[in-house]
Design a protein around this motif. Structure first.
Motif, PDB file in Angstrom:
ATOM      1  N   VAL A  56       0.823  -1.211   0.000  1.00 23.66           N
ATOM      2  CA  VAL A  56       0.000   0.000   0.000  1.00 23.66           C
ATOM      3  C   VAL A  56       0.858   1.263   0.000  1.00 23.66           C
ATOM      4  O   VAL A  56       0.470   2.276  -0.576  1.00 23.66           O
ATOM      5  CB  VAL A  56      -0.953  -0.009   1.216  1.00 23.66           C
ATOM      6  CG1 VAL A  56      -1.723   1.298   1.328  1.00 23.66           C
ATOM      7  CG2 VAL A  56      -1.926  -1.181   1.106  1.00 23.66           C
ATOM      8  N   THR A  57       2.017   1.214   0.636  1.00 28.72           N
ATOM      9  CA  THR A  57       2.873   2.395   0.734  1.00 28.72           C
ATOM     10  C   THR A  57       4.269   2.109   0.200  1.00 28.72           C
ATOM     11  O   THR A  57       4.704   0.959   0.116  1.00 28.72           O
ATOM     12  CB  THR A  57       3.003   2.876   2.190  1.00 28.72           C
ATOM     13  OG1 THR A  57       3.743   1.892   2.945  1.00 28.72           O
ATOM     14  CG2 THR A  57       1.640   3.084   2.829  1.00 28.72           C
ATOM     15  N   ARG A  58       4.971   3.203  -0.134  1.00 26.10           N
ATOM     16  CA  ARG A  58       6.351   3.078  -0.602  1.00 26.10           C
ATOM     17  C   ARG A  58       7.233   2.442   0.474  1.00 26.10           C
ATOM     18  O   ARG A  58       8.076   1.588   0.167  1.00 26.10           O
ATOM     19  CB  ARG A  58       6.903   4.446  -1.000  1.00 26.10           C
ATOM     20  CG  ARG A  58       8.385   4.415  -1.367  1.00 26.10           C
ATOM     21  CD  ARG A  58       8.928   5.813  -1.588  1.00 26.10           C
ATOM     22  NE  ARG A  58       8.551   6.334  -2.884  1.00 26.10           N
ATOM     23  CZ  ARG A  58       9.263   6.148  -4.004  1.00 26.10           C
ATOM     24  NH1 ARG A  58      10.374   5.414  -3.965  1.00 26.10           N
ATOM     25  NH2 ARG A  58       8.874   6.664  -5.137  1.00 26.10           N
ATOM     26  N   ALA A  59       7.048   2.851   1.727  1.00 25.78           N
ATOM     27  CA  ALA A  59       7.877   2.311   2.808  1.00 25.78           C
ATOM     28  C   ALA A  59       7.702   0.801   2.916  1.00 25.78           C
ATOM     29  O   ALA A  59       8.686   0.064   3.113  1.00 25.78           O
ATOM     30  CB  ALA A  59       7.521   2.982   4.129  1.00 25.78           C
ATOM     31  N   GLU A  60       6.475   0.319   2.797  1.00 31.23           N
ATOM     32  CA  GLU A  60       6.233  -1.124   2.826  1.00 31.23           C
ATOM     33  C   GLU A  60       6.897  -1.810   1.641  1.00 31.23           C
ATOM     34  O   GLU A  60       7.506  -2.883   1.788  1.00 31.23           O
ATOM     35  CB  GLU A  60       4.732  -1.405   2.803  1.00 31.23           C
ATOM     36  CG  GLU A  60       3.978  -1.071   4.064  1.00 31.23           C
ATOM     37  CD  GLU A  60       2.497  -1.325   3.930  1.00 31.23           C
ATOM     38  OE1 GLU A  60       1.830  -1.472   4.974  1.00 31.23           O
ATOM     39  OE2 GLU A  60       1.985  -1.388   2.777  1.00 31.23           O
ATOM     40  N   ALA A  61       6.774  -1.222   0.463  1.00 32.06           N
ATOM     41  CA  ALA A  61       7.377  -1.820  -0.736  1.00 32.06           C
ATOM     42  C   ALA A  61       8.889  -1.905  -0.587  1.00 32.06           C
ATOM     43  O   ALA A  61       9.505  -2.917  -0.941  1.00 32.06           O
ATOM     44  CB  ALA A  61       7.000  -1.005  -1.970  1.00 32.06           C
TER      45      ALA A  61
ATOM     46  N   GLU B 276       0.752   6.373  -3.763  1.00 29.54           N
ATOM     47  CA  GLU B 276       0.671   6.939  -2.419  1.00 29.54           C
ATOM     48  C   GLU B 276       0.623   8.462  -2.470  1.00 29.54           C
ATOM     49  O   GLU B 276      -0.201   9.097  -1.791  1.00 29.54           O
ATOM     50  CB  GLU B 276       1.862   6.473  -1.583  1.00 29.54           C
ATOM     51  CG  GLU B 276       1.808   6.954  -0.134  1.00 29.54           C
ATOM     52  CD  GLU B 276       2.990   6.445   0.689  1.00 29.54           C
ATOM     53  OE1 GLU B 276       2.889   6.514   1.927  1.00 29.54           O
ATOM     54  OE2 GLU B 276       3.988   5.994   0.095  1.00 29.54           O
ATOM     55  N   ASP B 277       1.481   9.066  -3.299  1.00 28.37           N
ATOM     56  CA  ASP B 277       1.485  10.519  -3.430  1.00 28.37           C
ATOM     57  C   ASP B 277       0.151  11.015  -3.982  1.00 28.37           C
ATOM     58  O   ASP B 277      -0.373  12.052  -3.527  1.00 28.37           O
ATOM     59  CB  ASP B 277       2.621  10.967  -4.351  1.00 28.37           C
ATOM     60  CG  ASP B 277       3.991  10.836  -3.703  1.00 28.37           C
ATOM     61  OD1 ASP B 277       4.048  10.629  -2.473  1.00 28.37           O
ATOM     62  OD2 ASP B 277       4.993  10.941  -4.423  1.00 28.37           O
TER      63      ASP B 277
END
Length: 342
Positions: free
Chosen positions: A113-118, A333-334
């Motif tokens: 769902v988010t860049r950090a998770e990816a 996300e952005d």
């Protein structure tokens, strides 16, 4: 006029034993396509909510056996790779568990769902030296390879604009995952990932993002247009849960254009128009019906691609690299942030 290339020959894919987490609708289509059109075999399945559901899925779709929990599938020594087909909000957690268990992973789009998770999933896979791939089946269709070859040859000159759309009407139901913020609902994550990924496949990571759209009563995005800026080009991705769109994709260059007929994300048709002023005459090819599998049957291309890459000892897809997957998740996300959907 330059003739359209044909899809490149691929080496045979080794037969892998797959585990499945999340026996839902997309999983049914994926397993059926893999079993019918490839040598990939699903040997274990588990549901996060019901062992009975997993058992019923196994019986209906030819999976060798079912397990009571995800952990049992991940601990199964006969499972070579795991396909994760749960709701978006659980992708990161399950991918990390599979990687920790030493399993290769194919994760439904969006990978997280988010860049950090990816980034966390990608870092874990690289550290563990296991293969990881987002299940963006569009990248592995024959028409996509033809499009890549046209671009590689420079047939249409310098790319100036890439556009794609995917929208469909979804009755509003606050309890449905597509409308539920707690399950990472909204148009962008579910449908918008396709047009954004298409733009990215041609132009790469943008220099800036601008998004307009509307929110549903639950606060998730219900419609959005994402404009992506590049040094010499622009990308436009449209998505909606409120209305149907043509689901087409177009690449416009300085010397011609490529049109992918709807639905561009599935087997369809591709045409290229070349020359000064882009004359009306065009070359085209169809990749469905008599010329190939239709609809979700083409999911087997993705299954075979993952198995082929694993067999070659790769850790990621050469046509859909993990850094690009992270970039696309970041764009989504952005865009959601710009709409106030987060």
């Amino acid at each position: 006029m330059t003739f359209l290339p044909t899809p490149r020959e691929l080496s045979p894919a080794p037969s892998l034993r797959w585990g499945l987490l999340g026996p839902g609708g997309i999983a049914a289509s994926f397993v059926d396509a893999a079993h019918r059109h490839s040598q990939q075999r699903f040997v274990n399945v588990a549901s996060g909510s019901s062992p009975e559901r997993a058992a019923a899925f196994a019986q209906a779709h030819g999976v060798t056996r079912s397990s009571a929990t995800y952990d049992e599938v991940l601990a199964d020594p006969e499972v070579d790779a795991v396909y994760i087909a749960t709701t978006h909000d659980s992708h990161a957690k399950l991918a990390l568990l599979a990687i920790a268990a030493g399993k290769h992973v194919l994760v439904e789009k969006p990978i997280t769902v988010t860049r950090a998770e990816a980034e966390q999933v990608v870092e874990a896979a690289r550290a563990a030296k296991v293969f990881a791939m987002e299940a963006m089946w569009t990248r592995y269709l024959p028409q996509s390879d033809v499009l890549r070859q046209i671009l590689e040859r420079g047939d249409i000159g310098e790319v100036r604009l890439v556009s794609a759309d995917f929208g469909f009407p979804m009755p509003f139901d606050a309890s449905h995952r597509l409308w539920a913020p707690g399950q990472a609902g909204g148009a962008l994550l579910d449908a918008g990932v396709y047009p954004v990924s298409f733009v990215s496949s041609v132009l790469g990571a943008p220099t800036s993002i601008h998004t307009v759209g509307t929110l549903a009563p639950t606060g998730v995005d219900e419609q959005a247009t994402v404009t992506l800026a590049y040094e010499k080009a622009q990308g436009v991705a449209f998505t909606s849960l409120r209305s149907a769109s043509p689901t087409r994709a177009t690449v416009i260059g300085s010397e011609g254009r490529i049109d992918v007929e709807g639905p561009f994300l599935a087997p369809s048709a591709l045409s290229v128009t070349l020359g000064p002023g882009f004359p009306a005459s065009a070359q085209s090819a169809r990749f469905s019906g008599a010329n190939g599998p239709q609809g979700s049957a083409a999911l087997f291309y993705e299954a075979d691609a993952a198995a082929r890459y694993i067999g070659e000892g790769r850790l990621e897809s050469p046509v859909h690299p993990l850094d690009e997957v992270v970039s696309v998740v970041g764009i989504l996300e952005d865009a959601r942030k710009q709409l106030g959907a987060l």
